[in-house]
Design a protein around this motif. Sequence first.
Motif, mmCIF file in Angstrom:
data_model
loop_
_atom_site.group_PDB
_atom_site.id
_atom_site.type_symbol
_atom_site.label_atom_id
_atom_site.label_comp_id
_atom_site.label_asym_id
_atom_site.label_seq_id
_atom_site.Cartn_x
_atom_site.Cartn_y
_atom_site.Cartn_z
ATOM 1 N N TYR A 73 -45.278 108.268 19.921
ATOM 2 C CA TYR A 73 -45.299 107.993 18.491
ATOM 3 C C TYR A 73 -45.638 106.514 18.289
ATOM 4 C CZ TYR A 73 -42.669 112.384 18.066
ATOM 5 O OH TYR A 73 -42.268 113.697 18.134
ATOM 6 N N ILE A 74 -46.536 106.242 17.356
ATOM 7 C CA ILE A 74 -46.913 104.852 17.083
ATOM 8 C C ILE A 74 -46.756 104.559 15.596
ATOM 9 C CG2 ILE A 74 -48.748 103.130 17.166
ATOM 10 C CD1 ILE A 74 -49.865 104.504 19.608
ATOM 11 N N LEU A 75 -45.950 103.546 15.309
ATOM 12 C CA LEU A 75 -45.729 103.072 13.941
ATOM 13 C C LEU A 75 -46.370 101.681 13.858
ATOM 14 C CD1 LEU A 75 -42.245 103.065 12.100
ATOM 15 C CD2 LEU A 75 -44.210 101.660 11.497
ATOM 16 N N PRO A 76 -47.587 101.577 13.314
ATOM 17 C CA PRO A 76 -48.330 100.311 13.387
ATOM 18 C C PRO A 76 -47.708 99.146 12.625
ATOM 19 C CG PRO A 76 -49.798 102.148 12.904
ATOM 20 C CD PRO A 76 -48.403 102.653 12.739
ATOM 21 N N SER A 77 -47.132 99.424 11.448
ATOM 22 C CA SER A 77 -46.571 98.320 10.664
ATOM 23 C C SER A 77 -45.333 98.774 9.906
ATOM 24 C CB SER A 77 -47.595 97.771 9.665
ATOM 25 O OG SER A 77 -47.016 96.750 8.877
ATOM 26 N N ARG A 78 -44.215 98.121 10.188
ATOM 27 C CA ARG A 78 -42.973 98.424 9.479
ATOM 28 C C ARG A 78 -42.882 97.665 8.161
ATOM 29 N NH1 ARG A 78 -39.361 97.077 14.502
ATOM 30 N NH2 ARG A 78 -37.693 96.843 12.957
ATOM 31 N N ASP A 79 -43.755 96.679 7.963
ATOM 32 C CA ASP A 79 -43.807 95.924 6.702
ATOM 33 C C ASP A 79 -45.267 95.791 6.267
ATOM 34 O OD1 ASP A 79 -43.470 94.275 4.521
ATOM 35 O OD2 ASP A 79 -42.997 92.477 5.685
ATOM 36 N N PRO A 80 -45.888 96.902 5.845
ATOM 37 C CA PRO A 80 -47.312 96.845 5.494
ATOM 38 C C PRO A 80 -47.625 95.932 4.316
ATOM 39 C CG PRO A 80 -46.363 98.965 4.877
ATOM 40 C CD PRO A 80 -45.341 98.266 5.722
ATOM 41 N N THR A 81 -46.699 95.785 3.371
ATOM 42 C CA THR A 81 -46.953 94.851 2.272
ATOM 43 C C THR A 81 -47.034 93.424 2.803
ATOM 44 O OG1 THR A 81 -46.019 96.204 0.492
ATOM 45 C CG2 THR A 81 -45.943 93.819 0.190
ATOM 46 N N GLY A 82 -46.093 93.044 3.657
ATOM 47 C CA GLY A 82 -46.124 91.699 4.225
ATOM 48 C C GLY A 82 -47.347 91.450 5.078
ATOM 49 N N PHE A 83 -47.850 92.498 5.743
ATOM 50 C CA PHE A 83 -49.007 92.351 6.622
ATOM 51 C C PHE A 83 -50.293 92.091 5.843
ATOM 52 C CE2 PHE A 83 -52.653 94.418 8.737
ATOM 53 C CZ PHE A 83 -52.732 93.619 9.869
ATOM 54 N N HIS A 84 -50.387 92.600 4.620
ATOM 55 C CA HIS A 84 -51.599 92.400 3.825
ATOM 56 C C HIS A 84 -51.784 90.924 3.468
ATOM 57 C CE1 HIS A 84 -51.784 96.777 3.208
ATOM 58 N NE2 HIS A 84 -53.020 96.569 2.807
ATOM 59 N N GLU A 85 -53.026 90.558 3.184
ATOM 60 C CA GLU A 85 -53.309 89.196 2.752
ATOM 61 C C GLU A 85 -52.522 88.877 1.483
ATOM 62 O OE1 GLU A 85 -55.142 86.780 4.037
ATOM 63 O OE2 GLU A 85 -55.760 87.914 5.812
ATOM 64 N N ALA A 86 -52.038 87.646 1.397
ATOM 65 C CA ALA A 86 -51.205 87.239 0.266
ATOM 66 C C ALA A 86 -51.920 87.430 -1.069
ATOM 67 C CB ALA A 86 -50.782 85.783 0.437
ATOM 68 N N SER A 87 -53.191 87.068 -1.125
ATOM 69 C CA SER A 87 -53.939 87.200 -2.383
ATOM 70 C C SER A 87 -54.019 88.656 -2.818
ATOM 71 C CB SER A 87 -55.346 86.617 -2.226
ATOM 72 O OG SER A 87 -55.301 85.222 -2.012
ATOM 73 N N TYR A 88 -54.196 89.557 -1.860
ATOM 74 C CA TYR A 88 -54.269 90.991 -2.156
ATOM 75 C C TYR A 88 -52.955 91.477 -2.769
ATOM 76 C CZ TYR A 88 -54.607 96.047 -1.267
ATOM 77 O OH TYR A 88 -54.602 97.415 -1.399
#
Length: 337
Positions: A73-88
């Motif tokens: 099982y692979i969970l790529p990002s537990r905080d996808p909002t934080g991973f996105h660019e700040a401007s986005y």
Amino acid sequence: MSEYLETIESLKKRFKIAAVTDDWLGHPIIVFKTGGREEPPVLVTAGSSGVEVAGVYAALELTLQVDVERTVYILPSRDPTGFHEASYILSKILGESVSVESVADLRKLLTGVGAEFLLETGDLFLAIFKGVGVAASYSLDAHEAAELLEKEIQSQELTDTLDGTRILIAGRSPQTEGEGEMSHFLTVFAKEGKLLTYDDFSVETVPEVDFVRNFVDREDLGMVVDLHESKNSSGFYVSQSIEPSSGELTILYLVLDQVRQYGMELASRGTLESIGLQVLTEGLGCGKGHCGLVDYVTGKAYAFAFSTPLDKPLESRIRTLSVATLSALNAFAIACV
């Protein structure tokens, strides 16, 4: 749609989804099922902090690379909002396109949209708009800023005001490739004066953490690998909560050997001691309190945190985490015999 979300949509067409939920801003926290049918399965996770990007990229690549008989099982990002660019992220919250390239830009933007500044010192500020906290330091990185912010919240009696609020802390790391002056966010959750990260499994408060906890509790996992990055080491290292068993050592010695062969140096004994780990060998230490997920899983399955140094090029950090994880997956088959 962001590049990350496009990648997730592409993977959804090729792999089974073992579990999925949305984070507070509607971005998917998703667990892909790869590999074969052998059990017990393995879980690989990354991105508990949005400012640790190499693990997310490595996990996305691993979803395509895994070729073992065991279920993975692979969970790529537990905080996808934080991973996105700040401007986005700021554009999504505001409902209009904005661009921020520095902490000064961020403060100017918050002032312009009428955000309420609850805290402002010479180096740190915290503002609230649309129910979301946004904080930044002019000199500290996100984790350092979080520590200072927690102290300021307590000293200025803002505990009740902020209780239950999510706060985005700017990931200011201008010397780190893949980060920069104003790129990603560290997401924290204010609870009773504490700022909880997505790696804090000590309380059942943050829905994104509860999702991971429930998945771990539901699956009879054999091994968990959590991918991280560290500013405190110039070499790769593995951390565990307690001293490893013979089976775990079989896996870890192979991992360290493969990482060394790849060309990444291992964290020295002195570095591991300075981090607060009990040193077992170069690149390997143990001690609780360094990785919340590993602490939580220990006793239920093999549990490792792999950390690559932030002062290395982004591609090298990604490759190192990929090499280490693939080595662990292959070695786990040997350890289970």
